[in-house]
Design a protein around this motif. Structure first.
Motif, PDB file in Angstrom:
ATOM      1  N   LEU A 155       0.843  -1.207   0.000  1.00 11.73           N
ATOM      2  CA  LEU A 155       0.000   0.000   0.000  1.00 11.73           C
ATOM      3  C   LEU A 155       0.874   1.250   0.000  1.00 11.73           C
ATOM      4  O   LEU A 155       1.774   1.395   0.823  1.00 11.73           O
ATOM      5  CB  LEU A 155      -0.898   0.011   1.239  1.00 11.73           C
ATOM      6  N   ASN A 156       0.616   2.160  -0.955  1.00 11.56           N
ATOM      7  CA  ASN A 156       1.373   3.413  -0.974  1.00 11.56           C
ATOM      8  C   ASN A 156       0.546   4.505  -1.640  1.00 11.56           C
ATOM      9  O   ASN A 156      -0.362   4.231  -2.422  1.00 11.56           O
ATOM     10  CB  ASN A 156       2.703   3.224  -1.708  1.00 11.56           C
ATOM     11  N   ILE A 157       0.862   5.717  -1.307  1.00 10.04           N
ATOM     12  CA  ILE A 157       0.057   6.871  -1.719  1.00 10.04           C
ATOM     13  C   ILE A 157       0.135   7.123  -3.229  1.00 10.04           C
ATOM     14  O   ILE A 157      -0.785   7.674  -3.819  1.00 10.04           O
ATOM     15  CB  ILE A 157       0.461   8.109  -0.890  1.00 10.04           C
ATOM     16  N   ARG A 158       1.189   6.663  -3.881  1.00 10.88           N
ATOM     17  CA  ARG A 158       1.320   6.883  -5.323  1.00 10.88           C
ATOM     18  C   ARG A 158       0.382   5.974  -6.115  1.00 10.88           C
ATOM     19  O   ARG A 158      -0.274   6.401  -7.055  1.00 10.88           O
ATOM     20  CB  ARG A 158       2.773   6.642  -5.746  1.00 10.88           C
ATOM     21  N   ASP A 159       0.327   4.707  -5.722  1.00  8.49           N
ATOM     22  CA  ASP A 159      -0.477   3.737  -6.465  1.00  8.49           C
ATOM     23  C   ASP A 159      -1.915   3.647  -5.958  1.00  8.49           C
ATOM     24  O   ASP A 159      -2.794   3.151  -6.664  1.00  8.49           O
ATOM     25  CB  ASP A 159       0.150   2.340  -6.373  1.00  8.49           C
ATOM     26  N   HIS A 160      -2.154   4.060  -4.752  1.00 14.74           N
ATOM     27  CA  HIS A 160      -3.487   3.924  -4.153  1.00 14.74           C
ATOM     28  C   HIS A 160      -4.030   5.319  -3.840  1.00 14.74           C
ATOM     29  O   HIS A 160      -3.852   5.839  -2.747  1.00 14.74           O
ATOM     30  CB  HIS A 160      -3.419   3.031  -2.907  1.00 14.74           C
ATOM     31  N   ILE A 161      -4.683   5.871  -4.865  1.00 19.09           N
ATOM     32  CA  ILE A 161      -5.021   7.290  -4.775  1.00 19.09           C
ATOM     33  C   ILE A 161      -6.086   7.600  -3.725  1.00 19.09           C
ATOM     34  O   ILE A 161      -6.283   8.754  -3.386  1.00 19.09           O
ATOM     35  CB  ILE A 161      -5.441   7.869  -6.148  1.00 19.09           C
ATOM     36  N   TRP A 162      -6.742   6.568  -3.173  1.00 21.07           N
ATOM     37  CA  TRP A 162      -7.717   6.856  -2.116  1.00 21.07           C
ATOM     38  C   TRP A 162      -7.021   7.416  -0.866  1.00 21.07           C
ATOM     39  O   TRP A 162      -7.686   8.022  -0.019  1.00 21.07           O
ATOM     40  CB  TRP A 162      -8.559   5.624  -1.785  1.00 21.07           C
ATOM     41  N   LEU A 163      -5.707   7.238  -0.767  1.00 17.77           N
ATOM     42  CA  LEU A 163      -4.978   7.787   0.380  1.00 17.77           C
ATOM     43  C   LEU A 163      -4.774   9.297   0.258  1.00 17.77           C
ATOM     44  O   LEU A 163      -4.320   9.936   1.193  1.00 17.77           O
ATOM     45  CB  LEU A 163      -3.612   7.096   0.514  1.00 17.77           C
ATOM     46  N   LYS A 164      -5.102   9.858  -0.910  1.00 17.09           N
ATOM     47  CA  LYS A 164      -4.998  11.311  -1.092  1.00 17.09           C
ATOM     48  C   LYS A 164      -6.280  11.981  -0.642  1.00 17.09           C
ATOM     49  O   LYS A 164      -7.226  11.328  -0.203  1.00 17.09           O
ATOM     50  CB  LYS A 164      -4.688  11.636  -2.550  1.00 17.09           C
ATOM     51  N   ALA A 165      -6.330  13.300  -0.828  1.00 11.31           N
ATOM     52  CA  ALA A 165      -7.403  14.096  -0.228  1.00 11.31           C
ATOM     53  C   ALA A 165      -8.818  13.746  -0.698  1.00 11.31           C
ATOM     54  O   ALA A 165      -9.704  13.580   0.104  1.00 11.31           O
ATOM     55  CB  ALA A 165      -7.140  15.577  -0.469  1.00 11.31           C
ATOM     56  N   GLY A 166      -9.048  13.649  -2.007  1.00 14.31           N
ATOM     57  CA  GLY A 166     -10.428  13.455  -2.446  1.00 14.31           C
ATOM     58  C   GLY A 166     -10.565  12.345  -3.456  1.00 14.31           C
ATOM     59  O   GLY A 166      -9.812  11.392  -3.442  1.00 14.31           O
ATOM     60  N   GLY A 167     -11.557  12.480  -4.332  1.00 16.77           N
ATOM     61  CA  GLY A 167     -11.682  11.526  -5.423  1.00 16.77           C
ATOM     62  C   GLY A 167     -12.839  10.568  -5.267  1.00 16.77           C
ATOM     63  O   GLY A 167     -13.376  10.377  -4.177  1.00 16.77           O
ATOM     64  N   HIS A 168     -13.192   9.951  -6.383  1.00 21.50           N
ATOM     65  CA  HIS A 168     -14.384   9.100  -6.390  1.00 21.50           C
ATOM     66  C   HIS A 168     -14.211   7.853  -5.538  1.00 21.50           C
ATOM     67  O   HIS A 168     -15.204   7.270  -5.117  1.00 21.50           O
ATOM     68  CB  HIS A 168     -14.757   8.719  -7.830  1.00 21.50           C
ATOM     69  N   ASN A 169     -12.988   7.438  -5.266  1.00 22.59           N
ATOM     70  CA  ASN A 169     -12.827   6.243  -4.434  1.00 22.59           C
ATOM     71  C   ASN A 169     -13.288   6.476  -2.997  1.00 22.59           C
ATOM     72  O   ASN A 169     -13.687   5.538  -2.318  1.00 22.59           O
ATOM     73  CB  ASN A 169     -11.382   5.742  -4.480  1.00 22.59           C
ATOM     74  N   HIS A 170     -13.277   7.731  -2.551  1.00 21.62           N
ATOM     75  CA  HIS A 170     -13.804   8.020  -1.211  1.00 21.62           C
ATOM     76  C   HIS A 170     -15.302   7.779  -1.169  1.00 21.62           C
ATOM     77  O   HIS A 170     -15.828   7.254  -0.183  1.00 21.62           O
ATOM     78  CB  HIS A 170     -13.467   9.455  -0.804  1.00 21.62           C
ATOM     79  N   LEU A 171     -15.993   8.159  -2.248  1.00 21.26           N
ATOM     80  CA  LEU A 171     -17.432   7.902  -2.324  1.00 21.26           C
ATOM     81  C   LEU A 171     -17.690   6.409  -2.419  1.00 21.26           C
ATOM     82  O   LEU A 171     -18.646   5.898  -1.830  1.00 21.26           O
ATOM     83  CB  LEU A 171     -18.030   8.619  -3.541  1.00 21.26           C
ATOM     84  N   ARG A 172     -16.846   5.710  -3.153  1.00 23.49           N
ATOM     85  CA  ARG A 172     -16.987   4.253  -3.261  1.00 23.49           C
ATOM     86  C   ARG A 172     -16.850   3.604  -1.890  1.00 23.49           C
ATOM     87  O   ARG A 172     -17.601   2.697  -1.545  1.00 23.49           O
ATOM     88  CB  ARG A 172     -15.918   3.688  -4.198  1.00 23.49           C
ATOM     89  N   ILE A 173     -15.872   4.053  -1.119  1.00 23.76           N
ATOM     90  CA  ILE A 173     -15.655   3.479   0.212  1.00 23.76           C
ATOM     91  C   ILE A 173     -16.880   3.727   1.091  1.00 23.76           C
ATOM     92  O   ILE A 173     -17.346   2.822   1.792  1.00 23.76           O
ATOM     93  CB  ILE A 173     -14.367   4.040   0.856  1.00 23.76           C
ATOM     94  N   SER A 174     -17.429   4.939   1.044  1.00 20.77           N
ATOM     95  CA  SER A 174     -18.645   5.246   1.815  1.00 20.77           C
ATOM     96  C   SER A 174     -19.773   4.301   1.418  1.00 20.77           C
ATOM     97  O   SER A 174     -20.490   3.765   2.261  1.00 20.77           O
ATOM     98  CB  SER A 174     -19.101   6.689   1.577  1.00 20.77           C
ATOM     99  N   ALA A 224     -13.285  15.662   5.833  1.00 24.48           N
ATOM    100  CA  ALA A 224     -14.633  15.485   5.285  1.00 24.48           C
ATOM    101  C   ALA A 224     -14.870  14.030   4.891  1.00 24.48           C
ATOM    102  O   ALA A 224     -15.925  13.455   5.186  1.00 24.48           O
ATOM    103  CB  ALA A 224     -14.844  16.400   4.084  1.00 24.48           C
ATOM    104  N   SER A 225     -13.879  13.436   4.230  1.00 24.88           N
ATOM    105  CA  SER A 225     -14.024  12.031   3.829  1.00 24.88           C
ATOM    106  C   SER A 225     -14.100  11.125   5.053  1.00 24.88           C
ATOM    107  O   SER A 225     -14.921  10.216   5.111  1.00 24.88           O
ATOM    108  CB  SER A 225     -12.859  11.599   2.939  1.00 24.88           C
ATOM    109  N   ILE A 226     -13.255  11.379   6.021  1.00 23.04           N
ATOM    110  CA  ILE A 226     -13.274  10.584   7.258  1.00 23.04           C
ATOM    111  C   ILE A 226     -14.673  10.655   7.873  1.00 23.04           C
ATOM    112  O   ILE A 226     -15.238   9.652   8.300  1.00 23.04           O
ATOM    113  CB  ILE A 226     -12.221  11.117   8.269  1.00 23.04           C
ATOM    114  N   GLN A 227     -15.241  11.855   7.896  1.00 20.35           N
ATOM    115  CA  GLN A 227     -16.580  12.048   8.465  1.00 20.35           C
ATOM    116  C   GLN A 227     -17.618  11.250   7.669  1.00 20.35           C
ATOM    117  O   GLN A 227     -18.502  10.618   8.250  1.00 20.35           O
ATOM    118  CB  GLN A 227     -16.926  13.545   8.486  1.00 20.35           C
TER     119      GLN A 227
END
Length: 170
Positions: free
Chosen positions: A105-124, A159-162
């Motif tokens: 797991l790393n921030i370059r290949d796993h963009i959900w570790l960054k600030a925003g993006g559609h993967n945050h909505l997917r996780i929710s 916001a994503s954490i929330q």
């Protein structure tokens, strides 16, 4: 229980396709690149009661389907396969109800570790769908893992954490 499964249940049982003619097993086998860049499969793997503005094609999770998920352990098991596919995509892994980061797991290949993006909505969506489909322990495990890993190893926004915390509430 009705003799004719809804499109969602038929899809989950491998008896019917989604709106694009894909069977669930086909989606499970697709690459991480495909999972990242295709946007109309997650609604089938992790249904919720609300339909988004852009996905009117998506099946809604109704009380009927929730009851089937409650009564059918094979269906819940299939949703756990869907979860494992998405966990792998996110750089996470599951052992029972324990979800942890893969060593890679790393921030370059796993963009959900960054600030925003559609993967945050997917996780929710995944957290909420698991909770609604009677997989509460997994919903909580995923929520705990993404909140912890997103803050320790990433720069996930408050916001994503929330959203992830809220996603678990009925």
């Amino acid at each position: 229980m009705s003799h004719h499964p809804t499109p969602l249940i038929a899809f989950y049982r491998g008896q019917a396709t989604d709106h694009q003619g894909r069977y669930i097993n086909d989606i499970w086998a697709l690459s991480h690149f495909w999972l990242e860049h295709t946007h109309d499969y997650i609604q089938w793997l992790f249904p919720i009661p609300e339909v988004g503005r852009f996905n009117h094609f998506a099946p809604r999770l109704t009380d009927v389907e929730r009851e089937v998920f409650q009564d059918d352990s094979a269906l819940r098991e299939k949703q756990r396969v869907s979860l494992d596919v998405m966990l792998s995509f996110l750089g996470l892994t599951r052992d029972g109800i324990t979800i942890t980061a893969q060593p890679s797991l790393n921030i370059r290949d796993h963009i959900w570790l960054k600030a925003g993006g559609h993967n945050h909505l997917r996780i929710s969506r995944i957290i909420r769908s698991l909770a609604l489909c009677h997989q509460d322990d997994l919903a909580l495990a995923l929520q705990e893992a993404v909140v912890r890993i997103g803050t320790e190893q990433g720069i996930v926004s408050g916001a994503s954490i929330q959203y992830w915390i809220e996603a678990h509430k009925e």
